[in-house]
Design an enzyme around this catalytic site. Structure first.
Site, PDB file in Angstrom:
ATOM      1  N   LYS A  99     -72.871  -9.309  24.386  1.00 18.18           N
ATOM      2  CA  LYS A  99     -71.982  -9.734  23.306  1.00 18.18           C
ATOM      3  C   LYS A  99     -70.798  -8.778  23.178  1.00 18.18           C
ATOM      4  O   LYS A  99     -70.862  -7.646  23.681  1.00 18.18           O
ATOM      5  CB  LYS A  99     -72.770  -9.789  21.992  1.00 18.18           C
ATOM      6  CG  LYS A  99     -73.407  -8.449  21.608  1.00 18.18           C
ATOM      7  CD  LYS A  99     -74.372  -8.604  20.454  1.00 18.18           C
ATOM      8  CE  LYS A  99     -74.966  -7.246  20.088  1.00 18.18           C
ATOM      9  NZ  LYS A  99     -76.001  -7.357  19.064  1.00 18.18           N
ATOM     10  N   ARG A 130     -81.262 -10.621   7.950  1.00 18.38           N
ATOM     11  CA  ARG A 130     -80.095 -11.269   8.560  1.00 18.38           C
ATOM     12  C   ARG A 130     -80.523 -12.681   8.959  1.00 18.38           C
ATOM     13  O   ARG A 130     -80.981 -13.415   8.097  1.00 18.38           O
ATOM     14  CB  ARG A 130     -79.631 -10.414   9.759  1.00 18.38           C
ATOM     15  CG  ARG A 130     -78.196 -10.560  10.121  1.00 18.38           C
ATOM     16  CD  ARG A 130     -77.741  -9.496  11.110  1.00 18.38           C
ATOM     17  NE  ARG A 130     -78.432  -9.506  12.396  1.00 18.38           N
ATOM     18  CZ  ARG A 130     -78.159  -8.679  13.399  1.00 18.38           C
ATOM     19  NH1 ARG A 130     -77.222  -7.773  13.264  1.00 18.38           N
ATOM     20  NH2 ARG A 130     -78.811  -8.741  14.532  1.00 18.38           N
ATOM     21  N   TYR A 187     -45.597  10.577  11.851  1.00 18.66           N
ATOM     22  CA  TYR A 187     -45.480  10.094  10.470  1.00 18.66           C
ATOM     23  C   TYR A 187     -46.108  11.072   9.489  1.00 18.66           C
ATOM     24  O   TYR A 187     -47.147  11.670   9.780  1.00 18.66           O
ATOM     25  CB  TYR A 187     -46.220   8.762  10.323  1.00 18.66           C
ATOM     26  CG  TYR A 187     -45.626   7.617  11.091  1.00 18.66           C
ATOM     27  CD1 TYR A 187     -44.334   7.163  10.821  1.00 18.66           C
ATOM     28  CD2 TYR A 187     -46.366   6.979  12.070  1.00 18.66           C
ATOM     29  CE1 TYR A 187     -43.813   6.084  11.535  1.00 18.66           C
ATOM     30  CE2 TYR A 187     -45.842   5.898  12.772  1.00 18.66           C
ATOM     31  CZ  TYR A 187     -44.565   5.459  12.497  1.00 18.66           C
ATOM     32  OH  TYR A 187     -44.057   4.403  13.191  1.00 18.66           O
TER      33      TYR A 187
HETATM   34  C1  PLP Z   1     -76.987  -6.477  19.398  1.00 20.30           C
HETATM   35  C2  PLP Z   1     -78.385  -6.917  19.433  1.00 20.30           C
HETATM   36  C3  PLP Z   1     -79.277  -6.398  20.383  1.00 20.30           C
HETATM   37  C4  PLP Z   1     -78.936  -5.207  21.252  1.00 20.30           C
HETATM   38  O1  PLP Z   1     -78.941  -4.036  20.444  1.00 20.30           O
HETATM   39  P1  PLP Z   1     -78.850  -2.564  21.063  1.00 20.30           P
HETATM   40  O2  PLP Z   1     -79.158  -1.658  19.930  1.00 20.30           O
HETATM   41  O3  PLP Z   1     -77.457  -2.403  21.550  1.00 20.30           O
HETATM   42  O4  PLP Z   1     -79.832  -2.484  22.158  1.00 20.30           O
HETATM   43  C5  PLP Z   1     -80.517  -6.972  20.479  1.00 20.30           C
HETATM   44  N1  PLP Z   1     -80.891  -7.979  19.658  1.00 20.30           N
HETATM   45  C6  PLP Z   1     -80.079  -8.468  18.700  1.00 20.30           C
HETATM   46  C7  PLP Z   1     -80.560  -9.573  17.829  1.00 20.30           C
HETATM   47  C8  PLP Z   1     -78.816  -7.954  18.539  1.00 20.30           C
HETATM   48  O5  PLP Z   1     -78.011  -8.427  17.578  1.00 20.30           O
END
Ligand code: PLP
Length: 392
Positions: free
Chosen positions: A37, A143, A282
């Site tokens: 992602k 969540r 600045y």
């Molecule tokens: C982002 C995410 C992961 C990966 O998390 P890391 O801490 O980067 O390994 C795994 N599962 C879910 C649901 C996530 O949102």
């Protein structure tokens, strides 16, 4: 883009190195779903996905439908799971691009089933006749996901739907990167909640499919709660998940070496002499006290170099670190290299962060994160779109 002065170099060999080491630490029957992602945490989702395909990774996780479409258009064939919710208008893309949603909630499920019906009526089809979904369980993250008590009912709704099929169940831990008692205890509580949810589904006579719970922290430290699959993200990109660091893992007899994947760099674009009383940037927060030379770097907060890094940030040029002086601007910043510095010339490479000892970096994103009071995840995903990712 390739000639752009400010760039993020992506070391493909480090993605391979990290994934190989992660795999070595897992039981051979534990599946891996790599989180790509946010464009692979800012590195390049497509590049990471390609390495994943080469190394036999089982699945990829995305957070936006558009991320999935980009991977499919880039030729990626691996199963994709969408970790966050999408709009009903995007359901068609889920079918079209074969993206498995992580779903919950009766309304969502009914709407998805209805959309699948329309998809079929327009000539679309699903590989095994039905569209795969994973059920999300909220075991304490607060969540996405239904509560464990709702799991069996929700699964029945999926199984009784016309076009959907349950192919997995997952949850997410809120405190798995904390190794203090409060972290370990909360993780245990969430683990038991998830186990209960999975058991209740089995008891209802439905096969839950691939069960998964842990991200990086769990993937590298807790083989006892891996279920069928882990979902590592940050460790793939070369950083440990907070307290579950190299030292902690070693204390548990686990050896996991990682190398940062991304290097953020620019070049010196000018060197200028400053006299006492002359100021930089600045707000005039830095005023020259004794004659010195200042190097101008074409990198600023619009590239992802956070404004709050100054004062405090040091940038490496030819093996030495120099302090950023004055405010970081949108597109530029200035470093004090000292008078008549023979080590720094115009167009020399200036490295903000990267794998130390590799190609000029003297600090990694973790060190920088501490300075900015954040985490390595944010440092990498902050690097903006105008910074080309150059894979080497
Ligand atoms: C982002 C995410 C992961 C990966 O998390 P890391 O801490 O980067 O390994 C795994 N599962 C879910 C649901 C996530 O949102």
């Amino acid at each position: 883009m390739k000639n752009e002065i400010t760039r993020a170099v992506i070391y493909r060999k480090n993605i391979e190195y990290n994934l190989t080491n992660i795999k070595k630490n897992l039981s051979p029957d534990t599946k891996i779903c790599v989180a790509v992602k946010a464009d692979g945490y800012g590195t390049s989702a497509l590049e990471t996905a390609r390495v994943c395909e080469d190394l036999g990774i089982d699945m990829l996780a995305i957070a936006r439908v558009s991320e999935g479409i980009e991977l499919r258009k880039g030729g990626i064939k691996l199963p994709l799971i969408l970790l966050s919710l999408c709009s009903p208008e995007e359901f068609y893309d889920l079918f079209e691009y074969e993206i498995t949603p992580f779903i919950f909630g009766n309304e969502h499920i009914k709407a998805l089933d209805k959309a699948a019906e329309e998809f079929i009526s327009k000539g679309g089809s699903f590989k095994n006749g039905k569209f795969n979904v994973h059920l999300a369980i909220d075991t304490g993250m607060g969540r996405v996901g239904c509560r464990k008590e709702e799991a069996a009912e929700t699964v029945k709704l999926i199984e009784n739907s016309k076009n959907l099929k349950l192919s997995g169940m997952g949850t997410h831990f809120a405190l798995s990167d904390c190794v203090e008692a409060r972290g370990l205890e909360y993780t245990e509580e969430q683990f038991l909640n998830f186990k209960e949810a999975v058991d209740s589904v089995r008891k209802a006579g439905i096969e839950p499919g691939i069960c998964h719970a842990g991200a990086s922290a769990i993937a590298c430290s807790r083989p006892d709660i891996h279920f069928d699959m882990v979902r590592p993200g940050i460790i793939v990109y070369g950083y440990y998940a907070d307290q579950v660091d190299k030292k902690y893992l070693e204390s548990k007899g686990i050896n996991l070496d990682l190398k940062p994947v991304m290097q953020f760099e620019t070049r010196v674009s000018a060197i200028k002499r400053f006299k006492r009383g002359q100021s930089v940037s600045y707000g005039r927060t830095w005023v020259c006290e004794k004659e010195t030379d200042i190097a101008v770097l074409p990198v600023g907060y619009a590239d992802g170099l956070l404004r709050r890094f100054s004062p405090g940030l040091k940038i490496a040029i030819n093996g030495k670190e120099y302090p950023v002086v004055g405010r970081i601007c949108m597109d530029q910043c200035m470093v004090n290299i000292g008078k008549d510095n023979k080590d720094v010339k115009c167009w020399d490479k200036a490295v903000i962060f990267g794998p130390v000892n590799e190609d000029g970096a003297l600090q990694d994103a973790e060190t920088l994160a501490k300075l900015g009071n954040t985490i390595s995840y944010e440092i990498m995903t902050c690097i903006t779109k105008r910074v080309p990712r150059i894979t080497v």
